[in-house]
Design a protein around this motif. Structure first.
Motif, PDB file in Angstrom:
ATOM      1  N   ILE A 192       0.783  -1.223   0.010  1.00  0.00           N
ATOM      2  CA  ILE A 192      -0.232  -0.009  -0.081  1.00  0.00           C
ATOM      3  C   ILE A 192       0.952   1.216   0.047  1.00  0.00           C
ATOM      4  CG2 ILE A 192      -1.883  -0.945   1.139  1.00  0.00           C
ATOM      5  CD1 ILE A 192      -0.864   0.284   3.671  1.00  0.00           C
ATOM      6  N   THR A 193       0.297   2.517  -0.460  1.00  0.00           N
ATOM      7  CA  THR A 193       0.920   3.657  -0.340  1.00  0.00           C
ATOM      8  C   THR A 193      -0.184   4.877   0.052  1.00  0.00           C
ATOM      9  OG1 THR A 193       2.319   4.944  -1.616  1.00  0.00           O
ATOM     10  CG2 THR A 193       0.272   4.278  -2.777  1.00  0.00           C
ATOM     11  N   ALA A 194       0.377   5.988   0.349  1.00  0.00           N
ATOM     12  CA  ALA A 194      -0.607   7.065   0.515  1.00  0.00           C
ATOM     13  C   ALA A 194      -0.401   8.286  -0.171  1.00  0.00           C
ATOM     14  CB  ALA A 194      -0.789   7.232   2.039  1.00  0.00           C
ATOM     15  N   VAL A 195      -0.720   8.299  -1.520  1.00  0.00           N
ATOM     16  CA  VAL A 195      -0.333   9.450  -2.527  1.00  0.00           C
ATOM     17  C   VAL A 195      -1.610  10.409  -2.537  1.00  0.00           C
ATOM     18  CG1 VAL A 195      -0.251  10.163  -4.746  1.00  0.00           C
ATOM     19  CG2 VAL A 195       0.982   7.851  -3.811  1.00  0.00           C
ATOM     20  N   PRO A 196      -1.518  11.575  -2.330  1.00  0.00           N
ATOM     21  CA  PRO A 196      -2.661  12.576  -2.174  1.00  0.00           C
ATOM     22  C   PRO A 196      -3.732  12.604  -3.098  1.00  0.00           C
ATOM     23  CG  PRO A 196      -0.475  13.718  -2.440  1.00  0.00           C
ATOM     24  CD  PRO A 196      -0.354  12.420  -2.059  1.00  0.00           C
ATOM     25  N   TYR A 197      -3.319  11.906  -4.136  1.00  0.00           N
ATOM     26  CA  TYR A 197      -4.477  12.375  -5.448  1.00  0.00           C
ATOM     27  C   TYR A 197      -4.721  10.880  -6.127  1.00  0.00           C
ATOM     28  CZ  TYR A 197       0.101  12.212  -7.762  1.00  0.00           C
ATOM     29  OH  TYR A 197       1.314  11.923  -8.032  1.00  0.00           O
ATOM     30  N   PHE A 198      -5.526  10.585  -6.794  1.00  0.00           N
ATOM     31  CA  PHE A 198      -6.002   9.466  -7.175  1.00  0.00           C
ATOM     32  C   PHE A 198      -4.862   8.712  -8.015  1.00  0.00           C
ATOM     33  CE2 PHE A 198      -7.859   6.718 -10.429  1.00  0.00           C
ATOM     34  CZ  PHE A 198      -8.729   5.707  -9.711  1.00  0.00           C
ATOM     35  N   LEU A 199      -4.570   7.622  -7.524  1.00  0.00           N
ATOM     36  CA  LEU A 199      -3.506   6.894  -8.166  1.00  0.00           C
ATOM     37  C   LEU A 199      -3.692   5.617  -9.005  1.00  0.00           C
ATOM     38  CD1 LEU A 199      -0.385   7.027  -8.979  1.00  0.00           C
ATOM     39  CD2 LEU A 199       0.067   5.980  -6.618  1.00  0.00           C
ATOM     40  N   PRO A 200      -4.076   5.332 -10.203  1.00  0.00           N
ATOM     41  CA  PRO A 200      -4.388   4.031 -10.791  1.00  0.00           C
ATOM     42  C   PRO A 200      -3.124   3.053 -10.437  1.00  0.00           C
ATOM     43  CG  PRO A 200      -4.743   5.637 -12.267  1.00  0.00           C
ATOM     44  CD  PRO A 200      -4.234   6.465 -11.210  1.00  0.00           C
ATOM     45  N   ILE A 201      -3.500   1.781 -10.474  1.00  0.00           N
ATOM     46  CA  ILE A 201      -2.638   0.766 -10.193  1.00  0.00           C
ATOM     47  C   ILE A 201      -1.706   0.443 -11.625  1.00  0.00           C
ATOM     48  CG2 ILE A 201      -2.092  -1.816  -9.659  1.00  0.00           C
ATOM     49  CD1 ILE A 201      -4.839  -1.630  -8.106  1.00  0.00           C
ATOM     50  N   ASN A 202      -0.487   0.335 -11.489  1.00  0.00           N
ATOM     51  CA  ASN A 202       0.337   0.347 -12.749  1.00  0.00           C
ATOM     52  C   ASN A 202       0.428  -1.383 -12.961  1.00  0.00           C
ATOM     53  OD1 ASN A 202       2.128  -0.160 -14.887  1.00  0.00           O
ATOM     54  ND2 ASN A 202       3.806   1.232 -13.905  1.00  0.00           N
ATOM     55  N   VAL A 203      -0.351  -1.874 -13.878  1.00  0.00           N
ATOM     56  CA  VAL A 203      -0.379  -3.374 -14.013  1.00  0.00           C
ATOM     57  C   VAL A 203       1.016  -3.935 -14.524  1.00  0.00           C
ATOM     58  CG1 VAL A 203      -2.743  -3.393 -14.745  1.00  0.00           C
ATOM     59  CG2 VAL A 203      -1.128  -2.989 -16.459  1.00  0.00           C
ATOM     60  N   ASN A 204       2.018  -2.859 -15.055  1.00  0.00           N
ATOM     61  CA  ASN A 204       3.555  -3.305 -15.410  1.00  0.00           C
ATOM     62  C   ASN A 204       4.349  -3.397 -14.224  1.00  0.00           C
ATOM     63  OD1 ASN A 204       3.552  -3.809 -17.970  1.00  0.00           O
ATOM     64  ND2 ASN A 204       3.089  -1.562 -18.447  1.00  0.00           N
ATOM     65  N   THR A 205       3.867  -2.981 -13.032  1.00  0.00           N
ATOM     66  CA  THR A 205       4.674  -3.110 -11.762  1.00  0.00           C
ATOM     67  C   THR A 205       4.073  -3.670 -10.624  1.00  0.00           C
ATOM     68  OG1 THR A 205       4.105  -0.833 -11.373  1.00  0.00           O
ATOM     69  CG2 THR A 205       6.226  -1.292 -12.417  1.00  0.00           C
ATOM     70  N   ALA A 206       2.873  -3.783 -10.619  1.00  0.00           N
ATOM     71  CA  ALA A 206       2.269  -4.372  -9.545  1.00  0.00           C
ATOM     72  C   ALA A 206       2.578  -5.883  -9.224  1.00  0.00           C
ATOM     73  CB  ALA A 206       0.549  -4.200  -9.470  1.00  0.00           C
ATOM     74  N   SER A 207       2.579  -6.191  -7.975  1.00  0.00           N
ATOM     75  CA  SER A 207       2.896  -7.703  -7.473  1.00  0.00           C
ATOM     76  C   SER A 207       1.970  -8.536  -7.844  1.00  0.00           C
ATOM     77  CB  SER A 207       3.432  -7.397  -5.976  1.00  0.00           C
ATOM     78  OG  SER A 207       2.034  -7.188  -5.279  1.00  0.00           O
ATOM     79  N   PRO A 208       2.400  -9.565  -7.829  1.00  0.00           N
ATOM     80  CA  PRO A 208       1.357 -10.719  -8.092  1.00  0.00           C
ATOM     81  C   PRO A 208       0.138 -10.787  -7.017  1.00  0.00           C
ATOM     82  CG  PRO A 208       3.349 -11.858  -8.293  1.00  0.00           C
ATOM     83  CD  PRO A 208       3.678 -10.502  -7.751  1.00  0.00           C
ATOM     84  N   VAL A 209       0.207 -10.302  -5.521  1.00  0.00           N
ATOM     85  CA  VAL A 209      -0.732 -10.460  -4.547  1.00  0.00           C
ATOM     86  C   VAL A 209      -1.578  -9.242  -4.774  1.00  0.00           C
ATOM     87  CG1 VAL A 209      -0.935  -9.908  -2.177  1.00  0.00           C
ATOM     88  CG2 VAL A 209       0.869 -10.993  -2.824  1.00  0.00           C
ATOM     89  N   LEU A 210      -1.155  -7.945  -5.428  1.00  0.00           N
ATOM     90  CA  LEU A 210      -2.143  -6.920  -5.678  1.00  0.00           C
ATOM     91  C   LEU A 210      -2.670  -7.264  -6.940  1.00  0.00           C
ATOM     92  CD1 LEU A 210      -3.191  -4.167  -5.275  1.00  0.00           C
ATOM     93  CD2 LEU A 210      -1.322  -3.108  -6.210  1.00  0.00           C
ATOM     94  N   LEU A 211      -2.171  -7.968  -7.841  1.00  0.00           N
ATOM     95  CA  LEU A 211      -3.140  -8.306  -9.330  1.00  0.00           C
ATOM     96  C   LEU A 211      -3.889  -9.277  -8.871  1.00  0.00           C
ATOM     97  CD1 LEU A 211       0.095  -8.607 -11.656  1.00  0.00           C
ATOM     98  CD2 LEU A 211      -1.710  -6.710 -11.762  1.00  0.00           C
ATOM     99  N   ALA A 212      -3.720 -10.291  -7.859  1.00  0.00           N
ATOM    100  CA  ALA A 212      -4.901 -11.034  -7.653  1.00  0.00           C
ATOM    101  C   ALA A 212      -5.932 -10.415  -6.936  1.00  0.00           C
ATOM    102  CB  ALA A 212      -4.049 -12.094  -6.513  1.00  0.00           C
ATOM    103  N   ALA A 213      -5.722  -9.311  -6.177  1.00  0.00           N
ATOM    104  CA  ALA A 213      -6.979  -8.444  -5.673  1.00  0.00           C
ATOM    105  C   ALA A 213      -7.801  -7.820  -6.623  1.00  0.00           C
ATOM    106  CB  ALA A 213      -6.328  -7.519  -4.571  1.00  0.00           C
ATOM    107  N   LEU A 214      -7.307  -7.931  -7.946  1.00  0.00           N
ATOM    108  CA  LEU A 214      -8.323  -7.477  -8.938  1.00  0.00           C
ATOM    109  C   LEU A 214      -9.406  -8.254  -9.368  1.00  0.00           C
ATOM    110  CD1 LEU A 214      -5.458  -5.726 -11.372  1.00  0.00           C
ATOM    111  CD2 LEU A 214      -6.562  -4.691  -9.484  1.00  0.00           C
ATOM    112  N   MET A 215      -9.354  -9.478  -8.892  1.00  0.00           N
ATOM    113  CA  MET A 215     -10.453 -10.667  -9.272  1.00  0.00           C
ATOM    114  C   MET A 215     -10.864 -11.239  -7.870  1.00  0.00           C
ATOM    115  SD  MET A 215      -9.435 -11.708 -13.014  1.00  0.00           S
ATOM    116  CE  MET A 215     -10.945 -12.639 -13.340  1.00  0.00           C
TER     117      MET A 215
END
Length: 352
Positions: free
Chosen positions: A204-227
């Protein structure tokens, strides 16, 4: 009784000796004070020099991000910003710098933006918590921390009553109803202990504006959370594929398993949350002074750097309306604005 000449000379000699001793003591004190002042000035100069080194490190990070943005329209582990960088030497000083794509993580401030809760982002965060064997209700508590009302999300109860019942800190009795500026603030949220935060921190991170997930760098754990009902192991194939061929658009993702089975409506709901590039980097800068004898003096800084275009907000709105599959596609020919959003100084090397 009259003093003899010898006695007078003895008194005079003793007086002179006392004066010499007094002068010596005063001179010694002045010299010691001067040495302390010189030492203090030297330390202040060195600290100021280290701060200037950190500023130079920031400018180096910005230069690298800008240069990389001109080379391609994506951000991935193959880019120059992601490669190990040798120390940059300035005399007896040196600067080292690491860059991390914050869009490789889930931005907890995506839960509430533009005055409304993002139900798709909430579902992703809940699945991420489940993947990590944590309570998905934590996502609701984090959302309530950010939203502008005083009611529990989808419940209607009073936030101050519910969250104070199990609060370990008095800060929980009244929620701030504003974005989080650091993920460390999560320890003030109901249900998030130090152990829970330690598990969440890499994802996780805390960026002060809307930040889409980069599918080219996201970890397998975060990618699995998409479905639903997908495991990180199943996503390992995708991460292996993108190491060979970077995803040029989010549309490319829908052609790969297991996303190929995702329905059209579900895809539309996810498109605003995904991108193939990033709008935020975090830099870890280390400034080292090797002037003195013994261990070198060091200062550290973590710096949040944004990379946005003038039409980023418009693109997000288009995404929410299902009119654009990739927020970065319409920005490919636009110059990005790269700037420092925040800086935090450290006397020790922080986890990164």
């Amino acid at each position: 009784m009259t003093m003899t000449a010898d006695s007078q000379r003895g008194v005079a000699l003793l007086t002179i000796l006392l004066l010499v001793v007094s002068i010596t003591v005063v001179a010694g004190a002045m010299l010691a004070s001067q040495k302390i002042a010189i030492r203090r000035s030297g330390l202040l100069f060195n600290q100021d020099q280290l701060l200037q080194d950190i500023e130079a490190g920031q400018q180096l990070a910005i230069t690298i991000i800008r240069a990389d943005d001109k080379l391609n329209d994506t951000d991935s582990a193959q880019d120059i910003w992601a490669q190990p960088m040798p120390p940059y030497t300035l005399g007896v000083h040196s600067i080292t710098m690491e860059l991390r794509d914050e869009a490789s993580r889930f931005n907890i401030n995506n839960l509430y933006h533009d005055g409304t809760a993002d139900t798709n982002a909430l579902a992703v965060f809940q699945r991420l918590l489940t993947q990590l064997n944590l309570e998905p209700e934590i996502a609701i508590a984090v959302l309530d921390w950010q939203d502008a009302d005083n009611e529990v999300y989808n419940d209607g109860g009073d936030e101050s009553v519910l969250y104070s019942q199990s609060a370990s800190s008095s800060a929980n009795k009244t929620l701030p109803n504003q974005p989080l500026v650091s993920i460390d603030q999560l320890q003030e949220v109901r249900g998030v202990s130090a152990e829970t935060l330690a598990i969440l921190r890499p994802y996780i991170t805390a960026v002060p504006y809307f930040l889409p997930i980069n599918v080219n760098t996201a970890s397998p754990v975060l990618l699995a959370a998409l479905m639903d009902e997908v495991t990180p192991k199943q996503m390992q194939t995708l991460t292996d594929l993108r190491a060979q061929q970077v995803l040029a658009s989010v549309d490319d993702l829908w052609q790969l398993p297991p996303f190929i089975s995702m329905g059209t409506e579900e895809r539309k709901g996810m498109e605003s949350l995904l991108a193939v590039d990033t709008r935020a980097f975090r830099a870890l800068i280390t400034a080292t002074d090797s002037t003195g004898v013994g261990a070198a003096r060091q200062r550290f800084a973590t710096v949040l750097i944004s990379k946005t275009s003038a039409s980023s907000d418009d693109d997000r709105d288009d995404n929410n309306n299902g009119n654009n599959n990739n927020a970065s596609e319409s920005n490919n020919n636009e110059a990005k604005t790269v700037e420092v959003i925040s800086q935090r100084l450290w006397t020790f090397r922080p986890s990164f």
